[in-house]
Design a protein around this motif. Structure first.
Motif, PDB file in Angstrom:
ATOM      1  N   SER A 159     -14.142  -2.293 -27.362  1.00 43.04           N
ATOM      2  CA  SER A 159     -15.022  -1.259 -26.812  1.00 43.04           C
ATOM      3  C   SER A 159     -15.291  -1.452 -25.318  1.00 43.04           C
ATOM      4  O   SER A 159     -15.941  -0.619 -24.701  1.00 43.04           O
ATOM      5  CB  SER A 159     -16.355  -1.246 -27.572  1.00 43.04           C
ATOM      6  N   HIS A 160     -14.826  -2.568 -24.784  1.00 41.98           N
ATOM      7  CA  HIS A 160     -14.982  -2.844 -23.352  1.00 41.98           C
ATOM      8  C   HIS A 160     -13.610  -3.218 -22.785  1.00 41.98           C
ATOM      9  O   HIS A 160     -13.180  -4.367 -22.925  1.00 41.98           O
ATOM     10  CB  HIS A 160     -15.967  -4.000 -23.105  1.00 41.98           C
ATOM     11  N   PRO A 161     -12.900  -2.266 -22.223  1.00 44.27           N
ATOM     12  CA  PRO A 161     -11.572  -2.581 -21.686  1.00 44.27           C
ATOM     13  C   PRO A 161     -11.665  -3.592 -20.549  1.00 44.27           C
ATOM     14  O   PRO A 161     -12.719  -3.794 -19.952  1.00 44.27           O
ATOM     15  CB  PRO A 161     -11.067  -1.225 -21.185  1.00 44.27           C
ATOM     16  N   PHE A 162     -10.537  -4.230 -20.289  1.00 45.34           N
ATOM     17  CA  PHE A 162     -10.495  -5.242 -19.232  1.00 45.34           C
ATOM     18  C   PHE A 162     -11.007  -4.634 -17.926  1.00 45.34           C
ATOM     19  O   PHE A 162     -10.540  -3.583 -17.493  1.00 45.34           O
ATOM     20  CB  PHE A 162      -9.064  -5.741 -19.026  1.00 45.34           C
ATOM     21  N   PRO A 163     -11.991  -5.264 -17.299  1.00 45.64           N
ATOM     22  CA  PRO A 163     -12.637  -4.641 -16.129  1.00 45.64           C
ATOM     23  C   PRO A 163     -11.735  -4.656 -14.909  1.00 45.64           C
ATOM     24  O   PRO A 163     -10.804  -5.464 -14.801  1.00 45.64           O
ATOM     25  CB  PRO A 163     -13.874  -5.523 -15.912  1.00 45.64           C
ATOM     26  N   TYR A 164     -12.042  -3.756 -14.009  1.00 45.68           N
ATOM     27  CA  TYR A 164     -11.322  -3.755 -12.734  1.00 45.68           C
ATOM     28  C   TYR A 164     -11.722  -5.000 -11.934  1.00 45.68           C
ATOM     29  O   TYR A 164     -12.914  -5.299 -11.779  1.00 45.68           O
ATOM     30  CB  TYR A 164     -11.647  -2.501 -11.925  1.00 45.68           C
ATOM     31  N   ILE A 165     -10.740  -5.727 -11.436  1.00 41.62           N
ATOM     32  CA  ILE A 165     -10.979  -6.933 -10.633  1.00 41.62           C
ATOM     33  C   ILE A 165     -10.673  -6.570  -9.186  1.00 41.62           C
ATOM     34  O   ILE A 165      -9.525  -6.263  -8.841  1.00 41.62           O
ATOM     35  CB  ILE A 165     -10.091  -8.113 -11.074  1.00 41.62           C
ATOM     36  N   SER A 166     -11.675  -6.599  -8.333  1.00 44.35           N
ATOM     37  CA  SER A 166     -11.481  -6.148  -6.955  1.00 44.35           C
ATOM     38  C   SER A 166     -10.648  -7.141  -6.155  1.00 44.35           C
ATOM     39  O   SER A 166     -10.571  -8.334  -6.458  1.00 44.35           O
ATOM     40  CB  SER A 166     -12.837  -5.922  -6.274  1.00 44.35           C
ATOM     41  N   ARG A 245      -8.816 -15.811  -8.967  1.00 40.58           N
ATOM     42  CA  ARG A 245      -8.892 -14.915  -7.804  1.00 40.58           C
ATOM     43  C   ARG A 245      -7.604 -14.109  -7.760  1.00 40.58           C
ATOM     44  O   ARG A 245      -6.522 -14.658  -7.995  1.00 40.58           O
ATOM     45  CB  ARG A 245      -9.043 -15.752  -6.524  1.00 40.58           C
ATOM     46  N   ILE A 246      -7.699 -12.821  -7.445  1.00 41.02           N
ATOM     47  CA  ILE A 246      -6.483 -12.014  -7.373  1.00 41.02           C
ATOM     48  C   ILE A 246      -6.362 -11.366  -5.992  1.00 41.02           C
ATOM     49  O   ILE A 246      -7.351 -11.188  -5.273  1.00 41.02           O
ATOM     50  CB  ILE A 246      -6.415 -10.928  -8.467  1.00 41.02           C
ATOM     51  N   THR A 247      -5.131 -11.046  -5.673  1.00 38.38           N
ATOM     52  CA  THR A 247      -4.814 -10.331  -4.438  1.00 38.38           C
ATOM     53  C   THR A 247      -4.070  -9.056  -4.816  1.00 38.38           C
ATOM     54  O   THR A 247      -3.183  -9.085  -5.684  1.00 38.38           O
ATOM     55  CB  THR A 247      -3.927 -11.184  -3.516  1.00 38.38           C
ATOM     56  N   ARG A 248      -4.446  -7.957  -4.174  1.00 38.49           N
ATOM     57  CA  ARG A 248      -3.830  -6.668  -4.471  1.00 38.49           C
ATOM     58  C   ARG A 248      -3.100  -6.114  -3.244  1.00 38.49           C
ATOM     59  O   ARG A 248      -3.399  -6.480  -2.110  1.00 38.49           O
ATOM     60  CB  ARG A 248      -4.889  -5.651  -4.914  1.00 38.49           C
ATOM     61  N   ARG A 271     -10.429   5.123   0.371  1.00 32.47           N
ATOM     62  CA  ARG A 271     -11.088   5.123  -0.933  1.00 32.47           C
ATOM     63  C   ARG A 271     -10.159   4.555  -2.008  1.00 32.47           C
ATOM     64  O   ARG A 271     -10.576   3.818  -2.899  1.00 32.47           O
ATOM     65  CB  ARG A 271     -11.551   6.534  -1.298  1.00 32.47           C
ATOM     66  N   LYS A 272      -8.864   4.887  -1.904  1.00 30.27           N
ATOM     67  CA  LYS A 272      -7.892   4.326  -2.850  1.00 30.27           C
ATOM     68  C   LYS A 272      -7.785   2.815  -2.672  1.00 30.27           C
ATOM     69  O   LYS A 272      -7.665   2.071  -3.639  1.00 30.27           O
ATOM     70  CB  LYS A 272      -6.520   4.971  -2.640  1.00 30.27           C
ATOM     71  N   ARG A 273      -7.822   2.347  -1.415  1.00 18.89           N
ATOM     72  CA  ARG A 273      -7.733   0.907  -1.170  1.00 18.89           C
ATOM     73  C   ARG A 273      -8.926   0.191  -1.787  1.00 18.89           C
ATOM     74  O   ARG A 273      -8.790  -0.891  -2.355  1.00 18.89           O
ATOM     75  CB  ARG A 273      -7.662   0.606   0.324  1.00 18.89           C
ATOM     76  N   ARG A 274     -10.135   0.810  -1.672  1.00 17.82           N
ATOM     77  CA  ARG A 274     -11.316   0.174  -2.255  1.00 17.82           C
ATOM     78  C   ARG A 274     -11.182   0.082  -3.774  1.00 17.82           C
ATOM     79  O   ARG A 274     -11.639  -0.868  -4.399  1.00 17.82           O
ATOM     80  CB  ARG A 274     -12.578   0.944  -1.858  1.00 17.82           C
ATOM     81  N   VAL A 275     -10.585   1.121  -4.375  1.00 17.91           N
ATOM     82  CA  VAL A 275     -10.294   1.038  -5.799  1.00 17.91           C
ATOM     83  C   VAL A 275      -9.266  -0.055  -6.042  1.00 17.91           C
ATOM     84  O   VAL A 275      -9.355  -0.825  -6.995  1.00 17.91           O
ATOM     85  CB  VAL A 275      -9.791   2.397  -6.331  1.00 17.91           C
ATOM     86  N   GLY A 276      -8.310  -0.161  -5.140  1.00 16.37           N
ATOM     87  CA  GLY A 276      -7.375  -1.277  -5.186  1.00 16.37           C
ATOM     88  C   GLY A 276      -5.985  -0.868  -5.597  1.00 16.37           C
ATOM     89  O   GLY A 276      -5.779  -0.002  -6.444  1.00 16.37           O
ATOM     90  N   GLY A 277      -5.018  -1.541  -4.968  1.00 21.74           N
ATOM     91  CA  GLY A 277      -3.635  -1.319  -5.314  1.00 21.74           C
ATOM     92  C   GLY A 277      -3.204  -2.257  -6.433  1.00 21.74           C
ATOM     93  O   GLY A 277      -4.008  -2.911  -7.095  1.00 21.74           O
ATOM     94  N   THR A 278      -1.917  -2.341  -6.620  1.00 25.83           N
ATOM     95  CA  THR A 278      -1.344  -3.171  -7.678  1.00 25.83           C
ATOM     96  C   THR A 278      -1.589  -4.653  -7.396  1.00 25.83           C
ATOM     97  O   THR A 278      -1.412  -5.107  -6.265  1.00 25.83           O
ATOM     98  CB  THR A 278       0.168  -2.916  -7.764  1.00 25.83           C
ATOM     99  N   ASP A 299      -3.361  -8.745 -18.785  1.00 25.97           N
ATOM    100  CA  ASP A 299      -4.256  -7.655 -18.399  1.00 25.97           C
ATOM    101  C   ASP A 299      -4.029  -7.199 -16.961  1.00 25.97           C
ATOM    102  O   ASP A 299      -4.280  -6.035 -16.628  1.00 25.97           O
ATOM    103  CB  ASP A 299      -5.710  -8.087 -18.587  1.00 25.97           C
ATOM    104  N   LEU A 300      -3.577  -8.099 -16.090  1.00 21.95           N
ATOM    105  CA  LEU A 300      -3.318  -7.742 -14.696  1.00 21.95           C
ATOM    106  C   LEU A 300      -1.879  -7.287 -14.476  1.00 21.95           C
ATOM    107  O   LEU A 300      -1.517  -6.890 -13.365  1.00 21.95           O
ATOM    108  CB  LEU A 300      -3.613  -8.939 -13.784  1.00 21.95           C
ATOM    109  N   GLU A 301      -1.056  -7.360 -15.534  1.00 19.17           N
ATOM    110  CA  GLU A 301       0.354  -6.959 -15.477  1.00 19.17           C
ATOM    111  C   GLU A 301       1.094  -7.749 -14.401  1.00 19.17           C
ATOM    112  O   GLU A 301       1.826  -7.198 -13.574  1.00 19.17           O
ATOM    113  CB  GLU A 301       0.477  -5.448 -15.244  1.00 19.17           C
ATOM    114  N   LEU A 302       0.884  -9.060 -14.434  1.00 21.75           N
ATOM    115  CA  LEU A 302       1.574  -9.971 -13.530  1.00 21.75           C
ATOM    116  C   LEU A 302       2.498 -10.873 -14.336  1.00 21.75           C
ATOM    117  O   LEU A 302       2.419 -10.942 -15.564  1.00 21.75           O
ATOM    118  CB  LEU A 302       0.561 -10.816 -12.748  1.00 21.75           C
TER     119      LEU A 302
END
Length: 738
Positions: A159-166, A245-248, A271-278, A299-302
């Motif tokens: 019920s809680h999908p993997f959260p967005y990691i900035s 820690r992740i880098t996008r 705004r797209k960058r703030r949402v984050g790229g791959t 979950d991060l598709e890495l």
């Protein structure tokens, strides 16, 4: 200097991939030199932390831009080879092979060398498990009052999908267990960036050494959070936690040709960058168990190749925090205060707190420039007392009619912006090109552009398909019965903060032809001008490439006629294959070439029959070398240029750049001396080898230490005796045999 002339009859394909170094691997070599400053015991202790932080910040941007592009190319099945003959996948593999030992070395050095050294100097970066009961109690209370309200734990379940990691965020992967059902759950806790990364303990709880109170005692923020997770998950048992820690991908994708409003387009992309790229990189500690590691990768598709394991703290870019501490002098570089250029010392500011500059009668800034051209060298000479004062003087001078300038990057509290606003409010015609596409400064530049527009400044957002990277200001002034143009042409950004850290040059002049050329450049930027020729300036993308090629070819022709050929060039990066090929031709003709290239260099020096007459050094020191200088011997009629352009395809073909000749012979000699001092450096200089590696120069018994930056600081302070021991050697580096 003995000249070595090679026949050009031997057929060699100078475009062969074997003669070019890989751009990405060359950049990693540069960052390795940055890391070396942190490893070098000659560097003051806190400066070593600073270089570790810079190494990490550099890598963040490298992954966000360069690695991200290569991964996109692999995904798109791009088969195009780089100039050195590598596919995108080969470059990614080689980056990984070279970088992993450097990252391991960085963290090992911090944990095993620098942390103990800091403790010896009463700076204690502690781990939470090593705290006393009193220290823990203080931090636990601090957590409840200051940290707990800021944090939001995020569950991960059906019920809680993997959260967005900035992007670039530090996080805790937490496993909790329901004590009633024995069921385990996964959660993520973000370490908030709004709080300091390192939490200081009050002085009375600090560690004392040798009877002295600690300069600083504290713990990393993530450890304070990790040891209070029970507060975030009440009723659950904390099984384990692991930082990651992740880098996008953070590069903007702009379809400018389809944009009706460039400002709006870039705002949307931001705004797209703030949402984050791959995601492109995952950093974890080496003891992270496989189950957590695999969960994050899934979950991060890495993939495993995107994982970088470290022993110790993640995100060492935050070590820059410690540069703000008040510490004994020996732990930092000696403080440096830029000096006011001698010719500007005659300009007296009566009321420094006033926006209006009150100038000594007859000695205004413009009178100094009218006397003769003026060269300023930052940070040795003050940016504020020269460039800022020039623009501020123009803003309040009743005889000034117009101010035009380009802004690529500037500071958040820019006095230049304030001066431009004051100029517009004073009724002057003010035109500013704000480059919205300056990477990672887009948002800041949008803010300044809107603020300038709101007070009536004419703001231009750049040209479609081109970045405006030139550094130019023009002031139009009415003087008696004529209009005179005063210009500043620089190598660096109009940013007072970076001007204290970057070495850059600026030329002030009111020479007619240069003023006319700068006028034409502004017309090119703001109107529909299709200017194809300039009187003096080298301007990209119009004539800069052809002019540089022509200057190199002239040295080749002189060498082939039996005369001396000599080129000395200083820049940030050398990547352009055509320029490199021309330099190879010049070397084969016997032209002696010295290159000072701070960062990327794709040219391979010292190759038999190709580049035996080319030497390349890189200088990495206290200040970031950023100035560009180009010297051509021209059979004794020497020519020297400064400007904003490196020898890269983007600078020569896809940016608006301005490079100016130096017409004043005394300034030309000053620039030659600067080049000579740098070429003679044996402290901060590294020599590029044919295989792409670098060897740092070292002082010898008969050759005392000579740091070019220290010498230039001494010269700025008018201490020639300190620098005079290099006078003879630097002349031998600059001037060819006659």
């Amino acid at each position: 200097m003995a000249k070595s002339k090679k026949t050009t009859n031997q057929q060699i394909n100078l475009n062969d991939t074997q003669y070019y170094l890989n751009r990405e691997l060359s950049w990693l070599e540069f960052n390795s030199r940055v890391l070396h400053e942190a490893l070098d015991s000659r560097t003051p202790l806190l400066e070593r932390l600073k270089f570790l932080a810079i190494f990490s910040s550099n890598l963040d941007e490298f992954f966000m831009v360069r690695v991200a592009v290569l991964k996109q190319q692999v995904e798109a099945k791009v088969s195009q080879l780089s100039f050195d003959g590598r596919t995108p996948q080969q470059q990614l593999d080689d980056i990984s092979f070279v970088l992993r030992p450097l990252v391991a070395q960085q963290h090992q050095h911090f944990e095993q060398v620098l942390r103990p050294l800091l403790a010896n100097h009463n700076i204690h970066i502690l781990d939470y498990i090593d705290l006393t009961e009193k220290q823990r109690k203080y931090l636990d209370n601090y957590f409840e009052e200051q940290i707990f309200p800021v944090i939001t734990p995020l569950a991960v379940d059906p019920s809680h999908p993997f959260p967005y990691i900035s992007n670039l965020s530090l996080n805790l992967a937490v496993v909790v267990k329901n004590p009633e059902t024995e069921e385990e759950f996964f959660a993520r806790v973000k370490v908030p960036k709004v709080l300091p990364r390192f939490l200081p303990l009050p002085p009375e709880l600090g560690i004392q050494r040798h009877g002295k109170p600690a300069l600083w005692t504290g713990v990393p923020l993530e450890q304070a959070i990790a040891h209070n997770l029970e507060s975030l998950f009440p009723g659950m048992n904390i099984q384990e936690y692991h930082p990651f820690r992740i880098t996008r991908d953070a590069d903007l994708e702009l379809e400018e040709d389809e944009a009706e409003d460039l400002l709006l387009l870039i705002e949307q992309e931001l705004r797209k960058r703030r949402v984050g790229g791959t995601p492109v990189r995952l950093e974890i500690q080496s003891q992270t168990p496989d189950v957590i590691r695999n969960r994050l990768l899934q979950d991060l598709e890495l993939t495993e190749s995107d994982v970088y394991e470290v022993d110790g703290l993640l995100g060492l870019h935050d070590l820059m925090y410690f540069m703000s501490l008040s510490v004994p002098a020996e732990l930092k570089d000696p403080p440096w205060q830029s000096v006011v250029p001698p010719r500007l010392q005659r300009i007296r500011e009566v009321n420094p707190s006033s926006e209006v500059l009150e100038i000594e009668e007859g000695r205004d800034f413009f009178a100094v420039i009218r006397e003769r051209d003026l060269l300023v060298h930052h940070p040795y000479q003050s940016f504020t007392a020269s460039v800022v004062r020039f623009i501020t003087s123009a803003a309040h001078d009743p005889n000034v009619l117009a101010i035009k300038m380009t802004l690529y990057r500037t500071s958040g509290d820019s006095p230049i912006i304030n001066a431009l606003i004051a100029a517009a409010e004073n009724g002057k015609q003010v035109s500013v090109l704000v480059e919205l596409k300056a990477r990672f400064d887009e948002e800041n530049n949008i803010y300044w552009a809107k603020r300038l527009e709101s007070v009536g400044v004419h703001v231009v957002y750049g040209l479609v398909g081109l970045k405006t990277h030139s550094k130019i200001v023009m002031v139009v002034r009415r003087e008696q019965d004529r209009i005179r143009r005063y210009v500043h042409i620089g190598t660096g950004n109009y940013n007072p903060k970076t001007a204290r850290l970057y070495t850059d040059l600026g030329l002030f002049t009111c020479q007619e032809e240069l003023g006319a050329d700068v006028t034409d450049v502004f017309n090119f930027l703001t109107g529909y001008s299709r200017q194809k020729s300039y009187r003096q300036l080298l301007v990209a993308p119009v004539n800069l490439r052809d002019r540089f090629v022509g200057l190199i070819e002239r040295e080749i022709e002189n060498a082939q006629k039996g005369f001396s050929g000599r080129i000395v060039a200083k820049m940030n990066s050398l990547v352009d294959p055509q320029i490199i090929s021309e330099l190879y031709k010049a070397s084969r003709a016997g032209v002696q070439i010295d290159l000072i290239v701070r960062g990327i260099c794709c040219l391979r020096p010292g190759l038999k029959d190709v580049s035996e007459n080319i030497r390349v050094i890189s200088i990495v020191g206290r200040f970031l070398e950023h100035s560009r200088i180009f010297y051509f011997y021209n059979n004794g009629e020497e020519e020297i240029y400064i400007g904003s352009a490196d020898w890269m395809p983007r600078n020569l073909d896809r940016r608006v750049e301005v490079v100016t000749p130096i017409l004043d012979p005394d300034i030309a000699k000053d620039l030659q001396e600067i080049l000579g001092i740098m070429l003679a450096d044996n402290r901060q200089a590294w020599e590029l080898q044919p295989d792409g590696s670098y060897i740092q120069r070292r002082p010898g018994e008969d050759c005392p230490e000579a740091s070019s930056q220290k010498i230039l600081m001494s010269m700025a302070l008018n201490q020639p005796a300190i620098a005079s021991n290099l006078m003879n050697s630097r002349k031998s580096y600059v001037y060819p045999d006659k």
